[in-house]
Design an enzyme around this catalytic site. Structure first.
Site, PDB file in Angstrom:
ATOM      1  N   GLY A  11     -59.658 -16.302  33.031  1.00  0.00           N
ATOM      2  CA  GLY A  11     -59.273 -17.530  32.322  1.00  0.00           C
ATOM      3  C   GLY A  11     -59.080 -18.669  33.309  1.00  0.00           C
ATOM      4  N   ARG A  82     -48.308 -20.144  28.516  1.00  0.00           N
ATOM      5  CA  ARG A  82     -47.291 -20.761  27.648  1.00  0.00           C
ATOM      6  C   ARG A  82     -47.880 -21.868  26.788  1.00  0.00           C
ATOM      7  NH1 ARG A  82     -42.248 -22.939  30.712  1.00  0.00           N
ATOM      8  NH2 ARG A  82     -43.631 -23.229  32.486  1.00  0.00           N
ATOM      9  N   ARG A  88     -41.204 -18.981  29.886  1.00  0.00           N
ATOM     10  CA  ARG A  88     -42.034 -17.905  30.437  1.00  0.00           C
ATOM     11  C   ARG A  88     -41.582 -16.558  29.871  1.00  0.00           C
ATOM     12  NH1 ARG A  88     -41.256 -21.610  34.604  1.00  0.00           N
ATOM     13  NH2 ARG A  88     -43.143 -22.406  35.587  1.00  0.00           N
ATOM     14  N   ARG A 151     -45.287 -27.667  44.708  1.00  0.00           N
ATOM     15  CA  ARG A 151     -44.872 -28.755  43.802  1.00  0.00           C
ATOM     16  C   ARG A 151     -43.762 -29.581  44.446  1.00  0.00           C
ATOM     17  NH1 ARG A 151     -45.294 -25.004  38.441  1.00  0.00           N
ATOM     18  NH2 ARG A 151     -47.400 -25.649  37.872  1.00  0.00           N
ATOM     19  N   HIS A 175     -39.507 -17.254  39.165  1.00  0.00           N
ATOM     20  CA  HIS A 175     -40.431 -18.318  38.785  1.00  0.00           C
ATOM     21  C   HIS A 175     -40.039 -18.781  37.387  1.00  0.00           C
ATOM     22  CE1 HIS A 175     -43.980 -20.670  38.667  1.00  0.00           C
ATOM     23  NE2 HIS A 175     -44.592 -19.949  37.744  1.00  0.00           N
TER      24      HIS A 175
END
Ligand SMILES: NC(=O)c1ccc[n+]([C@@H]2O[C@H](COP(=O)([O-])OP(=O)(O)OC[C@H]3O[C@@H](n4cnc5c(N)ncnc54)[C@H](O)[C@@H]3O)[C@@H](O)[C@H]2O)c1
Length: 308
Positions: A11, A82, A88, A151, A175
């Site tokens: 994916g 999600r 999550r 990030r 996470h």
């Protein structure tokens, strides 16, 4: 001998990681998915980009586990992402089933592989995959901290208008929204972050980092992040294939470090050809350690929900 890297789930994250791994020529890449023809189509498309991009590895798409036989590294990205408003943890039962069945096949066809789990909820799925494969824990890890740290580094670089290359940092913990960004271990070209930013700005960037995945889900609406997660996977694969012994935050098995046991959670590790060759124990403050423990409690209850 060329290395073989298999990615289960072709994916968004799996295919992006596959392309980035191929572009770095880390080894031949196999992408496996349950959707007929899709991984074959993506692999062919990537291979057709290789003369332009100048990478020279084989990329194969498949629906059959025989093709992943004897991989050096297997990355699990299969599972649902999600949707807006989902945590999550909402993905827990759906993805546990998928990761469990995939892990069984990985153990069967690539019993000596190093396993990198990406599927969410990450720290729980990594534990689950470790239990199902029965692999030694240094050969199983989850990708989260490299992404979360990237990030945080990006937000700091943007705020200060400096190059991302100069920002070095660490984000620990699970996470999820309880991750633990560590400004004390963050510097810009060696200058401690606290000398460059006031506390209020640092706190704002920490909050943005914690919500970083959700921010992307909110914008994409029908998907979650995949470019940066794919890049994070490729960087971990590179550290392992090249035996770099890089220090990276990964979800790793703790057996007493940081006062935590029998859990996978994000901590700094040394990554080399054997997998997690060392867990680095930082001298955390009481507050930082408490945050890590709070994060661990959430994942411990998730593991219990799976019956462990
Ligand atoms: N750890 C991280 O930092 C991080 C970052 C982003 C996404 N994720 C997680 O990674 C997972 C994948 O995200 P995505 O955006 O690539 O999702 P996606 O829907 O684009 O891809 C998932 C793929 O898995 C496949 N799949 C489902 N069941 C399978 C099975 N049993 N065997 C093989 N393949 C199977 C699907 O067909 C699909 O192609 C999600 O759980 C997401 O939450 C984790």
């Amino acid at each position: 001998m060329r290395h073989k890297i298999s990615i289960i789930g072709a994916g968004n994250v799996g295919a992006t990681a596959a392309l980035m791994i191929a572009q770095r020529e880390l080894g031949d890449v196999v992408m496996l998915d349950i959707i007929p023809d899709m991984p074959q189509g993506k692999a062919l498309d990537m291979a057709e980009a290789s003369p332009i991009e100048g990478f020279d590895v084989r990329i194969k798409g498949t629906n059959s586990y025989e093709e992943i036989a004897d991989s050096d590294i297997v990355v699990i990205t299969s599972g649902r992402p999600r949707k807006p408003g989902m945590s999550r943890e909402d993905l827990l039962t759906q993805n546990a089933q998928i990761v469990g069945s995939v892990a069984e096949q990985v153990a069967r066809y690539s019993p000596n592989a190093i396993l990198i789990v990406v599927t969410n909820p990450l720290d729980i799925m990594t534990y689950h995959a470790w239990r199902v494969t029965g692999f030694p824990h240094h050969r199983v890890m989850g990708q989260a901290g490299v992404l979360d740290t990237a990030r945080f580094r990006y937000f700091i670089a943007s705020e200060l208008n400096v190059s991302v290359e100069d920002v070095s940092s660490l984000v620990l913990g699970g996470h999820g929204d309880t991750m633990v960004p560590l400004p004390r271990y963050t510097s810009v070209a060696g200058i401690p972050l606290e000398e460059l930013m006031d506390r209020e700005t640092i706190d704002r960037l920490i909050e943005r980092t914690r919500g970083g995945g959700g921010e992307i889900v909110g914008l994409l609406k029908t998907a979650s992040a995949f470019y940066a997660p794919g890049a994070a996977v490729a960087q971990m694969v590179e550290a392992i294939i090249k035996d770099k012994k890089r220090i990276m935050p990964c979800s790793a098995y703790l057996s007493g470090q940081y006062g935590l046991k029998d859990i996978f959670i994000g901590v700094p590790v040394k990554l080399g050809s054997l997998g997690v060759v060392e867990i680095i124990e930082l001298n955390l403050t009481d507050e930082e350690l408490a945050q890590l423990h709070r994060s661990a409690e959430i994942y411990r209850s998730g593991i219990k929900l799976l019956g462990y």
